[in-house]
Write an enzyme that holds these catalytic residues in place. Structure first.
Site, short mmCIF file in Angstrom:
data_model
loop_
_atom_site.label_atom_id
_atom_site.label_comp_id
_atom_site.label_asym_id
_atom_site.label_seq_id
_atom_site.Cartn_x
_atom_site.Cartn_y
_atom_site.Cartn_z
CB SER A 17 -0.87 0.02 1.26
OG SER A 17 -0.09 0.35 2.40
CG ASP A 18 1.65 5.88 -0.90
OD1 ASP A 18 2.58 5.84 -0.07
OD2 ASP A 18 1.55 6.78 -1.73
CE1 TYR A 19 4.19 6.71 6.92
CE2 TYR A 19 2.02 7.68 7.19
CZ TYR A 19 3.25 7.34 7.70
OH TYR A 19 3.56 7.65 9.00
CG ASN A 20 -2.85 5.25 7.28
OD1 ASN A 20 -2.98 4.15 7.82
ND2 ASN A 20 -3.63 6.28 7.58
#
Ligand code: BGC
Length: 718
Positions: A267-270
């Site tokens: 995933s991207d950050y969060n």
């Protein structure tokens, strides 16, 4: 490949240990105490993180640089966790680690994928020595909206250029063999459509038709994946109402089933937990389930899987088979990197990237937009005043995403120019701040300008004005700088503008008042030396615009590969055509444009036949002639237009580009060969479609000039 029997290892893992392999944690808060590039999510202490690592709950750490720190943490994973599975150390090594190279948009202006691969390879060697295994690069987001702050991290508006750069950078980072301790595993990001954020506002929804996505936005990701990228990072946006991070269509249907991607997704950050804020998942448990079942292998920073996958498995909402598949993808990456054989790979080999390479890289991408009266290169002995907020400063040289670079190592303009011209040869005046007047600044600037033969104005964007979350609705140069430029212009003999920026800017007024404009982007560690090389003529500018420069922000998104419409407008067209009534349609400077020292003219494009057989090749050529007595590096660009297609094609599409050396007062012949696939487009059924009929073709110095020649693609012989 050496390393353990992964099936055997998997059999011995508990569910928690398996899920741990899908949990990537950020070093920002835990280790450095600071969080400069992402919002803070957790407040674990380093001790708490280390306890998680001992428990086998962490697959890797990102943005923790430094051989000693990495060694310490890796030792805990290898020696103190039950199974001793090595950690993966990832990082945003976007355009250099300690030695900072030009930002990706600038690198794209170099139109030289092979050179970009060389840079990526040097960056990989330097980063491996500091404990990195995995870079969160290259970005492969097509960007046609200059308001988007991450334009600087993209390769611009063109499908072919962005695709070539993505593939080249993957090859450069990864090399032939990932287990080479001087290589980094690459990540293609942000999948998919992130660069199409509506209204250029970062994180916004991307409104893309299926065909625009297929024809324009997907190919660069695909090129990077075909080049062998080990990982794919999802994007923050949604497409068609489904967040990319939780999209089965993207993560499974497209990536796995159609494209055959075999690495892992992160995933991207969060962005996995943010599916709740999107209004897609009702809580963290549902978010975890939907992302996981869509095909997302690893969470970045959120901790979502660790929290919820074990219970979801127990409740039968996810399967063990699917869990094992994701875990195996991650373990395979660790094995490919050689981490099971040597968890400390790379740590003993210090390989700083060469500053000579950084200087060469920084010389290759500035774009000369104007050079009236050949004010550049500077005449020997000319009295020079260097004026502006970027004249003498080291904080805005590297650009965004140079989080490990040390500003103090970077060479500013004043230093570079003084080194080139001699102590005392350059009067340096700040004039104003980046977006504020400076008391007495204009007076001092005007006084210096009066004394000078040439004023070099260092203007543009500060480092904080481009990058993630730095979208701008007004893409001009700040008013305080314009005021400075106007004042200086009234007294200066000649004005050269150096434009620092991470995106195309609206610069109509500045371009009018300047004799020369050189777009210098963010060039990194060797900025001052490289710019001085260009100003003095030690090297000649050769960059070409990877994005159109608009006349007005209201034209954005503006890009050359647009559709004609049913009422195409030409300059001077009447109303009831597709045009603005207050601004000319075209850009101020088109895609592909850039001057050099010397003058190259293009002869007519000629095709060797009027017809191209279905399975044949068409050769097109054009003569380039230099008339100013200088050797020139010229970028020949081949554009094509399908005159009538079942799905309307853009008015021009770049199909090839190649550098030629045109000798002083001499000529060279440019030759390109076209095949049917160059004329094809996505058929939306997994294949490519070319249709017999008429095509226009240009060999041109940019996306706007030149006259096309027409040929016919013959139907297949029956
Ligand atoms: C960015 C990514 C980056 C990640 C980790 C995110 O905010 O979108 O490009 O890799 O942070 O720092």
């Amino acid at each position: 490949m050496d390393g353990p029997d992964l099936e055997f290892l998997l059999d011995r893992m508990t569910v928690e240990e398996k899920v741990g392999q899908l949990n990537l944690v950020s070093a920002d808060v835990a280790w450095t105490g600071a969080n400069t590039i992402n919002p803070t999510l957790h407040f674990e202490t380093p001790q708490e993180h280390l306890a998680d690592i001992r428990a086998g709950h962490v697959t890797g750490v990102f943005n923790l640089a430094g051989a000693e720190r990495v060694r310490t943490v890796q030792t805990i994973a290898v020696e103190e966790s039950r199974l001793g599975i090595p950690l993966l150390f990832g990082a945003d090594v976007i355009h250099g680690l300690r030695t900072v190279f030009p930002v990706p948009l600038a690198e794209a202006a170099g139109f030289d994928p092979a050179f970009a691969a060389e840079v990526a390879s040097a960056v990989a060697a330097e980063a491996s020595g500091e404990g990195m295994h995995w870079t969160f690069a290259p970005g492969a987001d097509l960007c046609r909206d200059a308001r988007w702050g991450r334009a600087m991290e993209s390769c611009g508006e063109d499908v072919l250029l962005a695709s070539c750069m993505a593939a080249a950078r993957v090859s450069g980072f990864q090399g032939e063999d990932l287990s080479d301790p001087q290589r980094l595993m690459a990540t293609i990001k942000h999948f998919a459509g992130y660069g199409a954020a509506e209204a250029g506002m970062d994180y916004n929804t991307a409104e893309l038709s299926a065909t625009t996505l297929a024809d324009h936005y997907l190919p660069p990701y695909r090129a990077g994946i075909d080049a062998g990228a080990g990982a794919v990072m999802t994007s923050f946006n949604d497409l068609d109402g489904v967040p990319a991070t939780a999209s089965p269509a993207l993560l499974t249907g497209l990536l796995r089933d159609r494209w055959g991607f075999r690495g892992f997704t992160v995933s991207d950050y969060n962005s996995d937990a943010e599916t709740i804020a999107h209004g897609f998942a009702s809580d963290r448990r549902e978010a975890a389930m939907r992302c996981f079942n869509a095909g997302l292998d690893m969470c970045m920073a959120s901790g979502l899987y660790l929290e919820h996958l074990p219970a979801l498995l127990a409740d039968g909402l996810i399967t063990m088979e699917r869990l094992d598949t994701s875990v195996m993808r991650v373990l395979q990456a660790k094995r490919a990197l050689g981490l099971f054989d040597n968890p400390y790979r790379g740590l003993d080999a210090v390989a700083p990237a060469s500053r000579a390479l950084a200087r060469e890289a920084a010389r290759r991408c500035p774009v000369l937009l104007k050079n009236a009266g050949d004010v550049l290169p500077l005449a020997p002995g000319a009295a020079v005043a260097l004026i502006g907020p970027f004249a003498r400063e080291q904080s805005h040289l590297n650009g965004a995403w140079a989080i490990f670079g040390d500003n103090n190592q970077s060479v500013d303009l004043a230093t570079g120019l003084t080194n080139a011209l001699g102590q005392g040869a350059v009067a340096v005046v700040q004039g104003c701040e980046i977006d504020r007047e400076l008391h007495g600044g204009i007076d001092a600037a005007v006084a210096a300008a009066r004394e000078a033969d040439v004023v070099i104005l260092a203007l543009g964007e500060g480092q904080h004005m481009s990058g993630e979350s730095r979208s701008r609705a007004d893409i001009g140069v700040p008013e305080a700088q314009l005021a400075l430029a106007r004042a200086v212009h009234t007294v200066a003999k000649r004005v050269v503008i150096l434009l620092r920026t991470g995106r195309p800017l609206v610069i109509g007024e500045l371009a009018d008042l300047a004799d020369a404009v050189l777009v210098t982007w963010f060039l990194g560690t060797e900025t001052g030396h490289a710019v001085a090389d260009l100003l003095t003529g030690k090297a000649a500018p050769r960059g070409r615009l990877p994005m159109s420069f608009p006349r007005h922000v209201g034209q954005v998104p503006i890009f050359y590969a647009r559709k004609a419409t049913g009422r195409p407008a030409a300059p001077g067209s009447p109303i009831f055509t597709a045009r603005y009534i207050d601004v000319e349609n075209g850009p101020l400077f088109p895609f592909g444009f850039g001057l050099s020292y010397g003058r190259v003219s293009y002869g007519p494009t000629e095709a060797d036949a009027k017809h191209m057989p279905w399975d044949g090749v068409l050769t097109v050529r054009c003569a380039l002639t230099e008339a100013d007595g200088r050797d020139v590096d010229e970028l020949a660009q081949l554009y094509v237009h399908d005159v009538a297609a079942r799905r309307i094609r853009p008015i021009r599409e770049l199909k090839a580009f190649r550098w030629y050396k045109v000798p002083a007062n001499g000529s060279v012949t440019v030759i390109f060969e076209i095949k049917r696939d160059d004329l094809a487009f996505d058929d939306m059924q997994g294949g490519r479609l070319a249709e017999p009929g008429a095509f226009d073709i240009w060999i041109a110095p940019d996306a706007q000039s030149g006259r096309p020649v027409r040929f016919i693609l013959d139907p297949p012989e029956s």
